[in-house]
Enzyme design. Structure first.
Site, mmCIF file in Angstrom:
data_model
loop_
_atom_site.group_PDB
_atom_site.id
_atom_site.type_symbol
_atom_site.label_atom_id
_atom_site.label_comp_id
_atom_site.label_asym_id
_atom_site.label_seq_id
_atom_site.Cartn_x
_atom_site.Cartn_y
_atom_site.Cartn_z
ATOM 1 N N CYS A 268 6.986 3.529 -0.884
ATOM 2 C CA CYS A 268 5.916 3.362 0.109
ATOM 3 C C CYS A 268 4.667 4.148 -0.262
ATOM 4 C CB CYS A 268 6.423 3.781 1.487
ATOM 5 S SG CYS A 268 6.929 5.504 1.582
ATOM 6 N N ARG A 296 0.174 -3.963 2.573
ATOM 7 C CA ARG A 296 -0.009 -3.316 3.884
ATOM 8 C C ARG A 296 -1.158 -4.002 4.623
ATOM 9 N NH1 ARG A 296 1.590 1.947 4.762
ATOM 10 N NH2 ARG A 296 0.960 1.513 6.900
HETATM 11 N N1 NVA Z 1 8.605 9.561 4.889
HETATM 12 C C1 NVA Z 1 7.212 9.729 4.587
HETATM 13 C C2 NVA Z 1 6.512 8.416 4.559
HETATM 14 C C3 NVA Z 1 5.053 8.500 4.211
HETATM 15 C C4 NVA Z 1 4.363 7.173 4.211
HETATM 16 C C5 NVA Z 1 6.578 10.634 5.631
HETATM 17 O O1 NVA Z 1 6.885 10.471 6.832
HETATM 18 O O2 NVA Z 1 5.826 11.531 5.265
HETATM 19 N N1 CP Z 2 2.756 4.515 2.880
HETATM 20 C C1 CP Z 2 1.892 5.029 3.766
HETATM 21 O O1 CP Z 2 2.048 4.873 4.980
HETATM 22 O O2 CP Z 2 0.854 5.689 3.213
HETATM 23 P P1 CP Z 2 -0.213 6.619 3.967
HETATM 24 O O3 CP Z 2 0.530 7.835 4.440
HETATM 25 O O4 CP Z 2 -1.227 6.929 2.916
HETATM 26 O O5 CP Z 2 -0.800 5.863 5.114
#
Ligand code: NVA
Ligand code: CP
Length: 312
Positions: A268, A296
């Site tokens: 992600c 996204r």
């Molecule tokens: N598991 C991560 C996802 C970031 C897009 C977080 O919550 O920081």
């Molecule tokens: N993957 C994701 O949600 O990235 P950001 O934290 O940059 O929005």
């Protein structure tokens, strides 16, 4: 999906809702690539509340709203009165008088459900400690691009923390009949209530769920391997401990050797190279990973258009 619906958790959607979002995502992506105007939310405004950092979510929602003919407002909790203690239920009722929808990224999932309870406008979950549904739907859309529209019976493996990404990917898989295998260290399992909910969906769609502590066993015959950071936003002080605890839970060549030979790797982002994924695997799979990041935009445009009444 009915206009006015919230988008808080994939589990709360029907399989048909998920299919509808995926189909509209494909249509909107094609239109955007062809330069065909698709102002489904002309004149509408989305408020975007951020209590955590973001690159992808902020830029893709803001650009997406613009491409749909509307506008987006970036609302940081450092500037909003919620940062100084104004209750969520008052903020919800005030913002409902100005806006047509709210996207929120925050810590506790209950903040999002409270906002949705009091707001008269659709609420979109842009990540909580528990769930990240926009990302997980984007991931299955990207998977369709690489593996074909019918994902039923495919094997998805998630390596790492039983976190918001693991939860939402499990929900996406069990809504669509994709088998979901998870492996992470003891003590970092997914939330037991989330597992129960996913099992209900799995019963209906035929997905198999396997929750393991052996990454090689989990990755066997995988069509897609997903991973995420060991320490999520808000867990920064646990980084050193997690680095030790997650030793062996890494997406590397050895892990890929037991997967299907056409396996794709998803992340992600942001990624920590040398931790949950090694550099050469990341770069070899960069097309998939950056398609995933691009998608996204398209997936969230479909979610906004459906929730905010842009599709008749
Ligand atoms: N598991 C991560 C996802 C970031 C897009 C977080 O919550 O920081
Ligand atoms: N993957 C994701 O949600 O990235 P950001 O934290 O940059 O929005």
């Amino acid at each position: 999906m009915k206009a006015g619906s919230d988008f808080l958790s994939i589990h709360e959607l029907t399989t048909e809702d998920v299919q509808e979002i995926l189909a509209l995502t494909g249509e909107l992506k094609a239109k955007q690539k062809a330069g065909v105007e698709h102002h489904l939310l002309k004149g509408k405004t989305l408020g975007m509340i951020f209590e955590k950092s973001s690159t992808r979510t902020r830029v893709s929602f803001e650009t997406g709203m613009y491409q749909l003919g509307g506008q987006a407002l970036f609302l940081s909790n450092r500037d909003l009165q919620i940062g100084r203690g104004e209750p969520i239920k008052d903020t919800a009722r005030v913002l409902s008088r100005y806006l047509d929808g709210i996207m929120i990224r925050t810590y506790g999932h209950e903040i999002v459900t409270e906002l949705a309870k009091w707001a008269d406008i659709p609420i979109i979950n842009g990540l909580t400690d528990l769930l990240h549904p926009c990302q997980a739907l984007t991931d299955v859309f990207t998977l369709q691009e690489y593996k074909g529209k019918d994902l039923k019976g495919l094997n998805m493996t998630f390596i790492g923390d039983g976190n918001n990404m693991a939860h939402s990917l499990m929900f996406a898989c069990t809504k669509l009949g994709i088998n979901f295998h998870w492996a992470g260290p003891k003590g970092y399992e997914m939330d037991s209530h989330i597992i129960e909910l996913a099992k209900e969906d799995a019963k209906a769609t035929g997905s198999q769920i396997k929750l393991l502590h052996d990454p090689m066993e989990a990755a066997k015959d995988a069509d897609v391997i997903c991973t995420d950071v060991y320490a999520s936003m808000g867990q920064e002080e646990e980084q050193a401990k997690r680095l030790k605890d997650f030793a062996g839970f890494q997406v590397n060549q050895e892990l890929l050797s037991v997967a299907d030979k056409r396996v794709v790797v998803m992340h992600c982002l942001p990624a920590h190279r040398g931790e949950e994924v090694i550099e050469d695997v990341f770069e070899a799979q960069a097309n998939v990973i950056f398609d995933e990041a691009e998608n996204r935009l398209h997936t969230q445009k479909a979610i906004m258009a459906l929730c905010m009444g842009g599709v008749k």
